[in-house]
Design a protein around this motif. Structure first.
Motif, PDB file in Angstrom:
ATOM      1  N   PRO A 117       0.808  -1.232   0.000  1.00  0.00           N
ATOM      2  CA  PRO A 117       0.000   0.000   0.000  1.00  0.00           C
ATOM      3  C   PRO A 117       0.838   1.278   0.000  1.00  0.00           C
ATOM      4  CG  PRO A 117      -0.809  -1.582   1.630  1.00  0.00           C
ATOM      5  CD  PRO A 117       0.510  -2.092   1.142  1.00  0.00           C
ATOM      6  N   ASP A 118       2.011   1.243   0.631  1.00  0.00           N
ATOM      7  CA  ASP A 118       2.849   2.438   0.681  1.00  0.00           C
ATOM      8  C   ASP A 118       3.691   2.620  -0.576  1.00  0.00           C
ATOM      9  OD1 ASP A 118       1.909   2.986   3.223  1.00  0.00           O
ATOM     10  OD2 ASP A 118       3.479   1.807   4.181  1.00  0.00           O
ATOM     11  N   GLY A 119       3.666   1.654  -1.463  1.00  0.00           N
ATOM     12  CA  GLY A 119       4.414   1.742  -2.696  1.00  0.00           C
ATOM     13  C   GLY A 119       5.862   1.306  -2.537  1.00  0.00           C
ATOM     14  N   TYR A 120       6.508   1.079  -3.670  1.00  0.00           N
ATOM     15  CA  TYR A 120       7.915   0.700  -3.684  1.00  0.00           C
ATOM     16  C   TYR A 120       8.531   1.176  -4.986  1.00  0.00           C
ATOM     17  CZ  TYR A 120       6.205  -3.116  -6.652  1.00  0.00           C
ATOM     18  OH  TYR A 120       5.602  -3.845  -7.657  1.00  0.00           O
ATOM     19  N   LEU A 121       9.846   1.281  -4.999  1.00  0.00           N
ATOM     20  CA  LEU A 121      10.563   1.678  -6.196  1.00  0.00           C
ATOM     21  C   LEU A 121      10.875   0.454  -7.033  1.00  0.00           C
ATOM     22  CD1 LEU A 121      13.030   4.291  -4.673  1.00  0.00           C
ATOM     23  CD2 LEU A 121      10.857   4.716  -5.829  1.00  0.00           C
ATOM     24  N   ALA A 122      10.900   0.624  -8.331  1.00  0.00           N
ATOM     25  CA  ALA A 122      11.162  -0.498  -9.232  1.00  0.00           C
ATOM     26  C   ALA A 122      11.926  -0.008 -10.447  1.00  0.00           C
ATOM     27  CB  ALA A 122       9.848  -1.151  -9.658  1.00  0.00           C
ATOM     28  N   ILE A 123      12.705  -0.927 -11.008  1.00  0.00           N
ATOM     29  CA  ILE A 123      13.425  -0.665 -12.235  1.00  0.00           C
ATOM     30  C   ILE A 123      13.532  -1.970 -13.007  1.00  0.00           C
ATOM     31  CG2 ILE A 123      15.718  -1.072 -11.258  1.00  0.00           C
ATOM     32  CD1 ILE A 123      16.750   1.258 -12.991  1.00  0.00           C
ATOM     33  N   GLY A 124      13.497  -1.867 -14.315  1.00  0.00           N
ATOM     34  CA  GLY A 124      13.566  -3.054 -15.147  1.00  0.00           C
ATOM     35  C   GLY A 124      12.198  -3.478 -15.658  1.00  0.00           C
TER      36      GLY A 124
END
Length: 236
Positions: A202-209
């Protein structure tokens, strides 16, 4: 011994600089405990209710389904318990489920026939030794998975994310220092850092790729949106 500096493991280029670094979250980013713990409680209560009333049901197809329904509720309670426990120790779902299933079996076996004596003396002898066969099985099916779970938690507790102006990396400073993965900026359509949100986080997360090879950064202390804003400003 001096604490290891995570960026030093990356072997930065002369003109490369660190924009941000922060600790990784230990537990899985599931919703609140209140929602999660309600699942095993409701499942357990329904299972106990059905288990206490089998004779009250008339014989027939419905009566025959009661054991199957009870088993399904018990499994749903186990699954909810595993998910809730993963908020503390991280998403090691397989190990958690295995330990929750197999440990009670060995505890019952330990109470039934765990002890033997070295010289065939009565069971109340002061010289008691654990059955070597039982001990070997317990070590293989309980001890080793438990040790793997502990190592996994220790690695998560000592994991740091490092973001430079060129790449994103996940670094372990203990118990075995090293770079687990790194992803350079600008590789393909998914080469930029972004903020992802889902019902599981719910608080979100960072992502790459790309989605089929996603690198997720679940932060322990920092707000993902603020970190993303900082990285974008610095890179511009």
């Amino acid at each position: 011994m001096a604490e290891l500096d995570p960026p030093s493991l990356l072997r930065l280029a002369p003109d490369e600089h660190v924009i941000w670094q922060g600790r990784a979250a230990v537990g899985a980013p599931w919703p609140s405990y209140r929602w999660l713990l309600s699942l095993p409680l409701v499942s357990g209560a329904a299972w106990l209710l059905l288990a206490s009333l089998p004779d009250a049901w008339p014989p027939g197809p419905l009566h025959a389904l009661i054991p199957m329904i009870s088993f399904g509720l018990a499994m749903s309670g186990l699954a909810a318990t595993v998910v809730a426990a993963s908020k503390l120790v991280g998403p090691s779902y397989g190990l958690l489920a295995w330990l929750l299933l197999i440990t009670p079996v060995f505890l019952v076996a330990w109470q039934q026939r765990p002890w033997t004596t070295a010289r065939g003396t009565p069971p109340d002898s002061n010289q008691l030794e654990l059955d070597p066969v039982f001990a070997s099985w317990a070590l293989a099916v309980v001890g080793l998975p438990l040790a793997a779970l502990v190592v996994d938690v220790l690695r998560r507790m000592n994991t740091t994310y490092v973001i430079t102006d060129r790449r994103v990396a996940q670094v372990h400073v203990a118990p075995w220092p090293g770079v687990e993965w790194q992803h350079a900026f600008g590789l393909g359509a998914h080469g930029d850092l972004r903020l992802e949100r889902s019902w599981r986080a719910p608080d979100g997360y960072l992502a790459i790729g790309p989605p089929w090879h996603l690198r997720a950064l679940h932060l322990r202390d920092d707000d993902p949106a603020a970190v993303l804003d900082l990285v974008r400003r610095e890179r511009r």
